[in-house]
Design a protein around this motif. Structure first.
Motif, PDB file in Angstrom:
ATOM      1  N   ASP A 175      84.288  59.725  52.569  1.00  8.83           N
ATOM      2  CA  ASP A 175      85.648  60.084  52.169  1.00  8.83           C
ATOM      3  C   ASP A 175      86.539  58.849  52.017  1.00  8.83           C
ATOM      4  O   ASP A 175      87.308  58.748  51.060  1.00  8.83           O
ATOM      5  CB  ASP A 175      86.250  61.038  53.215  1.00  8.83           C
ATOM      6  CG  ASP A 175      87.672  61.421  52.882  1.00  8.83           C
ATOM      7  OD1 ASP A 175      87.859  62.491  52.264  1.00  8.83           O
ATOM      8  OD2 ASP A 175      88.604  60.662  53.229  1.00  8.83           O
ATOM      9  N   THR A 176      86.436  57.893  52.949  1.00  6.51           N
ATOM     10  CA  THR A 176      87.355  56.754  52.956  1.00  6.51           C
ATOM     11  C   THR A 176      87.203  55.894  51.710  1.00  6.51           C
ATOM     12  O   THR A 176      88.157  55.702  50.943  1.00  6.51           O
ATOM     13  CB  THR A 176      87.124  55.890  54.216  1.00  6.51           C
ATOM     14  OG1 THR A 176      87.318  56.701  55.386  1.00  6.51           O
ATOM     15  CG2 THR A 176      88.077  54.718  54.251  1.00  6.51           C
ATOM     16  N   ASP A 191      97.273  56.094  49.995  1.00  4.81           N
ATOM     17  CA  ASP A 191      97.819  55.917  51.346  1.00  4.81           C
ATOM     18  C   ASP A 191      97.023  54.873  52.132  1.00  4.81           C
ATOM     19  O   ASP A 191      97.590  54.049  52.857  1.00  4.81           O
ATOM     20  CB  ASP A 191      97.808  57.239  52.108  1.00  4.81           C
ATOM     21  CG  ASP A 191      98.812  58.249  51.551  1.00  4.81           C
ATOM     22  OD1 ASP A 191      99.740  57.824  50.827  1.00  4.81           O
ATOM     23  OD2 ASP A 191      98.654  59.451  51.842  1.00  4.81           O
ATOM     24  N   THR A 199      90.232  62.140  47.953  1.00 10.25           N
ATOM     25  CA  THR A 199      91.308  62.333  46.989  1.00 10.25           C
ATOM     26  C   THR A 199      91.950  60.982  46.667  1.00 10.25           C
ATOM     27  O   THR A 199      92.022  60.094  47.516  1.00 10.25           O
ATOM     28  CB  THR A 199      92.402  63.272  47.513  1.00 10.25           C
ATOM     29  OG1 THR A 199      93.084  62.652  48.606  1.00 10.25           O
ATOM     30  CG2 THR A 199      91.817  64.613  47.964  1.00 10.25           C
ATOM     31  N   SER A 237      87.874  57.787  48.398  1.00 11.73           N
ATOM     32  CA  SER A 237      89.308  57.997  48.162  1.00 11.73           C
ATOM     33  C   SER A 237      89.957  56.726  47.633  1.00 11.73           C
ATOM     34  O   SER A 237      90.756  56.761  46.680  1.00 11.73           O
ATOM     35  CB  SER A 237      89.997  58.444  49.457  1.00 11.73           C
ATOM     36  OG  SER A 237      89.605  59.747  49.840  1.00 11.73           O
ATOM     37  N   ARG A 271      94.975  60.237  48.998  1.00 13.70           N
ATOM     38  CA  ARG A 271      94.629  59.637  50.287  1.00 13.70           C
ATOM     39  C   ARG A 271      94.216  58.185  50.097  1.00 13.70           C
ATOM     40  O   ARG A 271      94.529  57.318  50.911  1.00 13.70           O
ATOM     41  CB  ARG A 271      93.510  60.426  50.969  1.00 13.70           C
ATOM     42  CG  ARG A 271      93.135  59.861  52.337  1.00 13.70           C
ATOM     43  CD  ARG A 271      92.496  60.886  53.265  1.00 13.70           C
ATOM     44  NE  ARG A 271      91.381  61.580  52.668  1.00 13.70           N
ATOM     45  CZ  ARG A 271      91.425  62.849  52.253  1.00 13.70           C
ATOM     46  NH1 ARG A 271      92.547  63.537  52.371  1.00 13.70           N
ATOM     47  NH2 ARG A 271      90.363  63.423  51.724  1.00 13.70           N
TER      48      ARG A 271
END
Length: 245
Positions: free
Chosen positions: A154-155, A215, A209, A158, A212
């Motif tokens: 995910d990290t 961010d 995403t 994203s 994210r």
């Protein structure tokens, strides 16, 4: 006046007499699952360094902050079970970093290696310790955050959706081994990432995403700016205020 903030675009007279802090992105060329490009790590490190530079410059009239051309190869032996990975290995990378620091510190006051690949951590510690022992003000920073998944999950997915959305193959993104990294270290030391994940992913990229990712890049950048401003270097040569290696 300097034409830009990238080292490669400058001429030597533009640097003469300047008090320079040089930001050097460091990455790796290695597999990042079936959905991310091989140069993911240097893309992240370079983006963070370039976004930090104007923020640092705005806060200081005494220093000049310059981003160097990135060093795209690292120590990635754990990924050599997958095609496309090119690893310099620990010893060669250490020599590159040490000689880089020795040379650049002839004219730069400080050097920060902005690291995008966790596997470079051991090498950075050894290189930074030697350079600092020799009297050179060299440190490093890790682009990461507590709780992030280990690799191509995910990290990172994203972040790449934010930085390079056209290069993310979302149709090919599938979860890999989602076990805590501490449980995977023993088999990984013996057989690399391929021993614990058939697709090379450690985490789940399907939840990623771009929002994210934005961010995360913002957090990495703010952390780098804060760490350089404080310039508090620990015994590993790591700038305090960044992610733990």
């Amino acid at each position: 006046m300097m034409r830009g903030t990238g080292l490669g675009a400058l001429s030597w007279p533009e640097l003469d007499g300047s008090v320079v802090t040089l930001l050097v992105p460091l990455g790796a060329v290695e597999q990042h699952g079936p959905h991310l490009p091989l140069d993911t790590d240097i893309r992240i490190a370079d983006a963070v360094a370039r976004r930090a530079q104007p923020l640092l410059a705005d806060d200081s009239a005494e220093q000049t902050f310059i981003v160097a051309p990135g060093l795209p190869y690292g120590a990635s032996g754990e990924h050599e079970g997958f095609p496309g990975t090119v690893s310099l290995g620990h010893e060669a990378l250490r020599l590159v970093l040490v000689e880089y620091g020795r040379s650049a510190c002839r004219w730069a006051r400080r050097i920060v290696f902005v690291n995008g690949h966790g596997g470079n951590g051991r090498t950075l510690v050894e290189a930074a310790r030697l350079l600092r022992y020799e009297g050179r003000d060299v440190a490093w920073f890790a682009c990461g955050h507590p709780g992030g998944d280990a690799h191509a999950g995910d990290t990172e997915t994203s972040v790449l959706l934010h930085l390079s959305p056209d290069d993310v193959r979302l149709a090919d993104a599938v979860a890999g081994n989602c076990a805590p990294i501490a449980e995977l270290l023993v088999p990984m030391r013996a057989g690399g990432v391929a021993a614990v994940s058939a697709n090379g992913v450690l985490g789940d990229p399907t939840t990623a995403t771009a929002a994210r990712g934005g961010d995360l890049v913002g957090a990495f950048t703010s952390s780098l700016v804060s760490a350089i401003t404080r310039w508090d270097v620990d015994e590993r040569g790591l700038l305090r205020g960044g992610a733990a290696a």
